[in-house]
Design an enzyme around this catalytic site. Structure first.
Site, mmCIF file in Angstrom:
data_model
loop_
_atom_site.group_PDB
_atom_site.id
_atom_site.type_symbol
_atom_site.label_atom_id
_atom_site.label_comp_id
_atom_site.label_asym_id
_atom_site.label_seq_id
_atom_site.Cartn_x
_atom_site.Cartn_y
_atom_site.Cartn_z
ATOM 1 C CG HIS A 1 -2.333 0.741 1.017
ATOM 2 N ND1 HIS A 1 -2.189 1.637 0.336
ATOM 3 C CD2 HIS A 1 -3.551 0.608 1.766
ATOM 4 C CE1 HIS A 1 -3.675 2.595 0.317
ATOM 5 N NE2 HIS A 1 -4.128 1.417 1.127
ATOM 6 C CG ASP B 1 -11.545 -4.781 -22.477
ATOM 7 O OD1 ASP B 1 -10.654 -6.153 -21.867
ATOM 8 O OD2 ASP B 1 -12.054 -4.478 -23.629
#
Length: 403
Positions: A141, A361
């Site tokens: 993170h 995608d």
């Protein structure tokens, strides 16, 4: 890839962000991609993407005063190919947490989850019997927030689809979120109270062991009902503010603390829009802060839902550019090791419903599900979901002791 060392910003480099975030995305079979191996397509695209996002291929080192540094060694990220004899449909319809075989969908390579000298990204692509696949990722993170990770993944998707140039060029520019010299703390940052003066009210330490995770769905009906409980002037609040207030109130009831004990909601605020001039779009690291909404158990328990909504809205509204700079100054003045209060009355809900992770995608179309895998201690995630009718809703994760 340049061989250099890059300092993290004073916002990145705080103890509260030193953990790993797991993410999962499900993709269905796409006839036009017949014969193509999603694992190989993504692996090759990853190698291309890391040319621009080369700090992800480095390792964290610790410099003077504990300052984290990205050593751009080009050692790469970890990548796992896996196969399973199940279909996407066997994971349920609609897809929702908890997912079975969690440990196998994102294998924890031994000694890989540390902060220093470990890979900053772990990616696993699991091919399904139906021709679909599962994309799972674990991120350190300190390198990025949700928006920054989405930027990286969109670039990865572009490369996988054969787009040769990134829509958004990545930039490092850590100085944008470094403290001024001298460091000026001009706000009271109660989100980091653990290092403040001795607490006079009772506190209960968060029990990180033996936690149980559960998931709650919020569809149109649930959100409409909650909104009807608010006074008219508050009904324009965001769905996230409404659900967060509900979770905070219910969680406070569940943990059954002393009525005089303080509870706090640390409101995750993406501060990119708070800067003037506007923050550069290519900055892919942490640009968020956690202003605290604070009250007592008794007040949250006895007052209506609108009370919690107002506290959350006020905390979020307090964030301006100077607030972010003040947080950076606090990190420098008090040392990078300060962190959120590890008491059970501290709570965070992180919103992934607008991150667009399901829109990424790789050539197989958009994901049918995309979001974090698990809650982490006192941090919950709000994730987008769809039912069989295609209606959009949210699902919230929460971790609490079994009782």
């Amino acid at each position: 890839m340049p061989r250099e060392q890059k300092l993290l910003s004073d916002i990145d480099d705080q103890a509260s962000l030193r953990f790993q975030v797991p993410l999962i995305k499900f993709y269905q079979y796409e006839p036009s991609m017949e014969g193509k191996d999603p694992a190989e397509v993504i692996r090759e695209a990853l190698a291309q993407t890391l040319v621009c996002y080369y700090p992800f291929a480095g390792r964290l080192r610790e410099g003077a005063n504990g300052k984290l540094i990205v050593d751009c060694t080009g050692e790469g990220v970890m990548f796992i190919k896996a196969d399973t004899d199940v279909t996407l449909e066997q994971f349920g319809e609609p897809l929702r947490h908890p997912f079975p075989c969690f440990d196998e969908l994102l294998y924890n390579i031994p000694s890989s989850e540390g902060m220093l000298n470990c890979a900053l990204l772990l990616i696993q692509v699991t091919r399904l019997k139906c021709g679909g696949f599962i994309f799972a990722l674990r991120l350190n993170h300190v390198m990025s927030d949700g928006a920054g990770l989405a930027q990286f993944l969109f670039a990865l998707g572009e490369m996988a689809r054969g787009v040769t140039t990134h829509l958004i060029s990545p930039i490092w520019e850590r100085h944008l979120l470094d403290a001024r010299h001298p460091a000026l703390i001009i706000f009271t940052h109660r989100e980091y109270d653990e290092m403040e003066a001795p607490v006079t009210t009772p506190i209960t330490i968060f029990p990180f062991d033996n936690l149980i995770q559960h998931f709650f769905s919020f569809g149109f009906a649930e959100v409409s009902l909650l909104r009807s409980l608010l006074p008219p002037y508050l009904r324009c609040c965001t769905t996230f503010e409404l659900i967060t207030a509900c979770l905070w109130s219910c969680r406070t009831l569940a943990i059954n603390l002393d009525p005089d004990e303080e509870v706090r909601m640390l409101c995750v605020v993406n501060a990119r829009s708070k800067f003037n001039p506007s923050f550069p779009s290519g900055y892919y690291r942490n640009v968020f802060v956690f202003p605290a909404a604070i009250t007592t158990v008794k007040s949250l328990r006895e007052k209506p839902l609108g009370y919690a909504v107002e506290l959350i809205k006020q905390a979020k509204a307090s964030v301006i550019e100077e607030y972010v700079k003040s947080v950076a100054a606090l990190m420098v003045a008090r040392g990078k090791r300060i962190h959120f209060p590890h008491v059970i009355g501290t709570y965070i809900v992180s919103d992934f419903t607008k991150a667009g992770l399901e829109d990424i995608d790789f050539g197989w179309g958009k994901a049918v599900f995309g979001g974090p895998m698990i809650a982490v201690g006192f941090i919950s995630f709000l994730m987008p979901t769809k039912n069989k009718k295609g209606e959009v809703g949210s699902v919230a994760s929460i971790c609490l002791p079994a009782q």
